[in-house]
Design a protein around this motif. Structure first.
Motif, PDB file in Angstrom:
ATOM      1  N   ASP A  26       0.810  -1.215   0.000  1.00  0.00           N
ATOM      2  CA  ASP A  26       0.000   0.000   0.000  1.00  0.00           C
ATOM      3  C   ASP A  26       0.847   1.270   0.000  1.00  0.00           C
ATOM      4  OD1 ASP A  26       1.015  -0.214   2.522  1.00  0.00           O
ATOM      5  OD2 ASP A  26      -0.911  -0.415   3.550  1.00  0.00           O
ATOM      6  N   GLY A  27       2.168   1.122  -0.152  1.00  0.00           N
ATOM      7  CA  GLY A  27       3.025   2.298  -0.272  1.00  0.00           C
ATOM      8  C   GLY A  27       3.425   2.953   1.033  1.00  0.00           C
ATOM      9  N   ARG A  28       3.028   2.377   2.164  1.00  0.00           N
ATOM     10  CA  ARG A  28       3.380   2.980   3.458  1.00  0.00           C
ATOM     11  C   ARG A  28       4.841   2.729   3.798  1.00  0.00           C
ATOM     12  NH1 ARG A  28       0.481   0.213   7.872  1.00  0.00           N
ATOM     13  NH2 ARG A  28       0.074  -1.426   6.348  1.00  0.00           N
ATOM     14  N   LEU A  51      -9.019   0.462  11.655  1.00  0.00           N
ATOM     15  CA  LEU A  51      -7.610   0.573  11.336  1.00  0.00           C
ATOM     16  C   LEU A  51      -7.431  -0.007   9.950  1.00  0.00           C
ATOM     17  CD1 LEU A  51      -4.788   1.361  12.402  1.00  0.00           C
ATOM     18  CD2 LEU A  51      -4.584  -0.959  13.301  1.00  0.00           C
ATOM     19  N   GLY A  52      -7.369   0.876   8.948  1.00  0.00           N
ATOM     20  CA  GLY A  52      -7.412   0.404   7.578  1.00  0.00           C
ATOM     21  C   GLY A  52      -8.760  -0.232   7.314  1.00  0.00           C
ATOM     22  N   ASN A  53      -8.759  -1.499   6.872  1.00  0.00           N
ATOM     23  CA  ASN A  53     -10.015  -2.219   6.646  1.00  0.00           C
ATOM     24  C   ASN A  53     -10.426  -3.070   7.839  1.00  0.00           C
ATOM     25  OD1 ASN A  53     -10.352  -1.239   3.996  1.00  0.00           O
ATOM     26  ND2 ASN A  53      -8.985  -2.816   3.175  1.00  0.00           N
ATOM     27  N   ASP A 143      -8.614  -7.451   8.659  1.00  0.00           N
ATOM     28  CA  ASP A 143      -7.607  -7.277   7.605  1.00  0.00           C
ATOM     29  C   ASP A 143      -6.245  -7.019   8.244  1.00  0.00           C
ATOM     30  OD1 ASP A 143      -6.599  -7.092   4.993  1.00  0.00           O
ATOM     31  OD2 ASP A 143      -6.782  -4.910   4.996  1.00  0.00           O
ATOM     32  N   GLY A 144      -5.952  -7.744   9.329  1.00  0.00           N
ATOM     33  CA  GLY A 144      -4.678  -7.579  10.015  1.00  0.00           C
ATOM     34  C   GLY A 144      -4.728  -6.516  11.092  1.00  0.00           C
ATOM     35  N   GLY A 145      -3.743  -6.549  11.991  1.00  0.00           N
ATOM     36  CA  GLY A 145      -3.653  -5.541  13.049  1.00  0.00           C
ATOM     37  C   GLY A 145      -4.720  -5.644  14.106  1.00  0.00           C
ATOM     38  N   LEU A 146      -5.222  -6.856  14.373  1.00  0.00           N
ATOM     39  CA  LEU A 146      -6.317  -7.016  15.338  1.00  0.00           C
ATOM     40  C   LEU A 146      -5.910  -6.627  16.752  1.00  0.00           C
ATOM     41  CD1 LEU A 146      -8.287 -10.294  14.515  1.00  0.00           C
ATOM     42  CD2 LEU A 146      -9.055  -7.929  14.388  1.00  0.00           C
ATOM     43  N   ASP A 209       2.139  -2.490  11.987  1.00  0.00           N
ATOM     44  CA  ASP A 209       0.751  -2.587  11.516  1.00  0.00           C
ATOM     45  C   ASP A 209       0.656  -3.287  10.158  1.00  0.00           C
ATOM     46  OD1 ASP A 209      -2.016  -2.265  11.347  1.00  0.00           O
ATOM     47  OD2 ASP A 209      -1.835  -0.285  10.403  1.00  0.00           O
ATOM     48  N   ALA A 210       1.053  -4.541  10.115  1.00  0.00           N
ATOM     49  CA  ALA A 210       0.948  -5.320   8.878  1.00  0.00           C
ATOM     50  C   ALA A 210      -0.515  -5.627   8.560  1.00  0.00           C
ATOM     51  CB  ALA A 210       1.723  -6.624   9.022  1.00  0.00           C
ATOM     52  N   ASN A 211      -0.862  -5.576   7.268  1.00  0.00           N
ATOM     53  CA  ASN A 211      -2.217  -5.976   6.889  1.00  0.00           C
ATOM     54  C   ASN A 211      -2.285  -7.501   6.809  1.00  0.00           C
ATOM     55  OD1 ASN A 211      -1.122  -6.723   4.388  1.00  0.00           O
ATOM     56  ND2 ASN A 211      -1.575  -4.727   3.476  1.00  0.00           N
ATOM     57  N   LEU A 212      -3.439  -8.036   6.428  1.00  0.00           N
ATOM     58  CA  LEU A 212      -3.638  -9.480   6.482  1.00  0.00           C
ATOM     59  C   LEU A 212      -2.681 -10.223   5.562  1.00  0.00           C
ATOM     60  CD1 LEU A 212      -5.234 -11.827   7.629  1.00  0.00           C
ATOM     61  CD2 LEU A 212      -6.939 -11.490   5.821  1.00  0.00           C
TER      62      LEU A 212
END
Length: 292
Positions: A26-28, A51-53, A143-146, A209-212
Motif C-alpha cells: 500500500d506504499g506505506r 484501522l485500515g479495513n 484485515d490484520g492488526g487485530l 501494523d501489517a495488513n492481512l
C-alpha cells in the motif's frame, strides 16, 4: 475448523521481494500505521475503531455484584472477545481460533494485569458490593492488526464509559440512574497501547501494523505494550524468527512515538464527543440552524 484462505506461492514471493526492495503493497513506510478512525456510540462506553479495513467495536457494561472473597476492597474487571464469522471465513462462533486465544491473552496482560484501571475505585461496600465492569470486544472486519485495533478500542471505551453514581449509608447503597445524577468517569491510572511489529527475513525486516496479506507471510511478531510515559507493560513474541536485544530496544523506541500519537488522537476524539454531548453547545448549534 475452518481455516483462513492461504496466500498463494506467487503472492508470497511477490510480497517478500517487495519488502526486500523496501516497498509495501500500500506504499506505506515500514514504521507507519494505516489510517485510524475512532467513533463513539450514543451511550457511554461504546467505541468503534477502524484501522485500515480492520474494524473492531468495544462495549463496556457495569453491574453491581459481590467482590471476590480474597479481594474485598476491589471491584471486578473482565474482557471477552467475539470473532464474527462475517469478519473472516476462519472465525466460527463458539470455537475460538488461535488468533482469538492470543488476542485474549495479550489484552488481559496489557490492560487488566498492568493495572490500567483502578479497581479499588469500583468498590462500593467492602466485602459486600462492588461494580463489575465487562468489556465486550467484537471483531467486525479482519484485515490484520487485530491486537493493536482491539487495544485501542478497549482503552477508548474505558475512557468514554461513565458508571452510575452511588450513595452509601452504613451497609446499604443507592445506585442512581443517569436521570437522577450525572454518571462518573472511571479512574484510569494509565493508558497502555499495543504496537505490533511483524518480522521478515530472519528478523532483519520489521513492519508496523501489517495488513492481512503481510501477516500471512511474516515469520514472527513482537507486541510491545506501553503508555505515553515510556513505561513498558508487556513484551510478547510469537513465531520462530529470532530477535536481537538491540532490535527489541529499537522497537520500544518506535512504539513510544506511536503510542504518544495514538493517545493524543484518542484524547482529541473524546473531547469532540464531550462537546457534542454538551447541552449548551447543542442548543447553540440548533439556534444557528434555525437562524439559517
Amino acid at each position: 475448523m475452518p481455516r483462513e484462505a492461504e496466500i498463494s506461492l506467487n503472492e508470497r514471493e511477490f510480497i517478500q521481494q517487495a519488502l526486500r526492495d523496501h516497498i509495501r503493497l500500500d506504499g506505506r513506510p515500514f514504521d507507519t500505521f494505516r489510517a485510524l478512525e475512532l467513533t463513539f456510540g450514543n451511550e457511554y462506553g461504546v467505541a468503534d475503531v477502524q484501522l485500515g479495513n480492520t474494524r473492531v467495536v468495544a462495549r463496556i457494561s457495569a453491574e453491581v455484584t459481590a467482590p471476590f472473597p480474597d479481594r474485598k476492597f476491589d471491584g471486578i474487571f473482565s474482557i471477552s472477545t467475539e470473532f464474527s464469522p462475517m469478519a473472516s471465513p476462519s472465525f466460527e462462533v463458539g470455537r475460538p481460533s488461535d488468533a482469538e486465544v492470543i488476542l485474549s491473552r495479550i489484552l488481559e496482560k496489557a490492560i487488566r494485569r498492568s493495572g490500567a484501571l483502578d479497581t479499588e475505585s469500583l468498590c462500593i461496600i467492602a466485602g459486600l458490593k462492588c461494580f463489575s465492569l465487562h468489556a465486550d470486544l467484537h471483531v467486525i472486519d479482519h484485515d490484520g492488526g487485530l491486537i493493536d485495533a482491539s487495544c485501542i478500542a478497549v482503552i477508548a471505551a474505558l475512557q468514554h464509559f461513565r458508571r452510575p453514581d452511588v450513595a452509601v449509608e452504613g451497609e446499604s447503597a443507592t445506585i442512581f440512574s443517569i436521570r437522577e445524577r450525572e454518571p462518573i468517569p472511571l479512574s484510569i491510572l494509565h493508558h497502555p497501547i499495543c504496537v505490533t511489529f511483524s518480522l521478515y527475513e530472519s528478523g532483519e525486516i520489521m513492519l508496523v501494523d501489517a495488513n492481512l496479506a503481510e501477516e500471512q507471510v511474516r515469520e514472527g511478531e513482537v507486541v510491545i505494550t506501553m503508555n505515553k510515559h515510556g513505561e513498558v507493560c508487556q513484551v510478547a513474541k510469537y513465531g520462530g524468527a529470532s530477535v536481537d536485544a538491540l532490535v527489541i530496544l529499537n522497537c520500544i523506541n518506535v512504539a513510544l512515538e506511536k503510542v504518544k500519537g495514538i493517545t493524543k488522537f484518542i484524547q482529541s476524539k473524546l473531547e469532540e464527543d464531550a462537546k457534542k454531548r454538551d447541552a449548551g453547545g447543542l442548543m447553540a448549534e440548533l439556534s444557528a440552524e434555525n437562524a439559517r
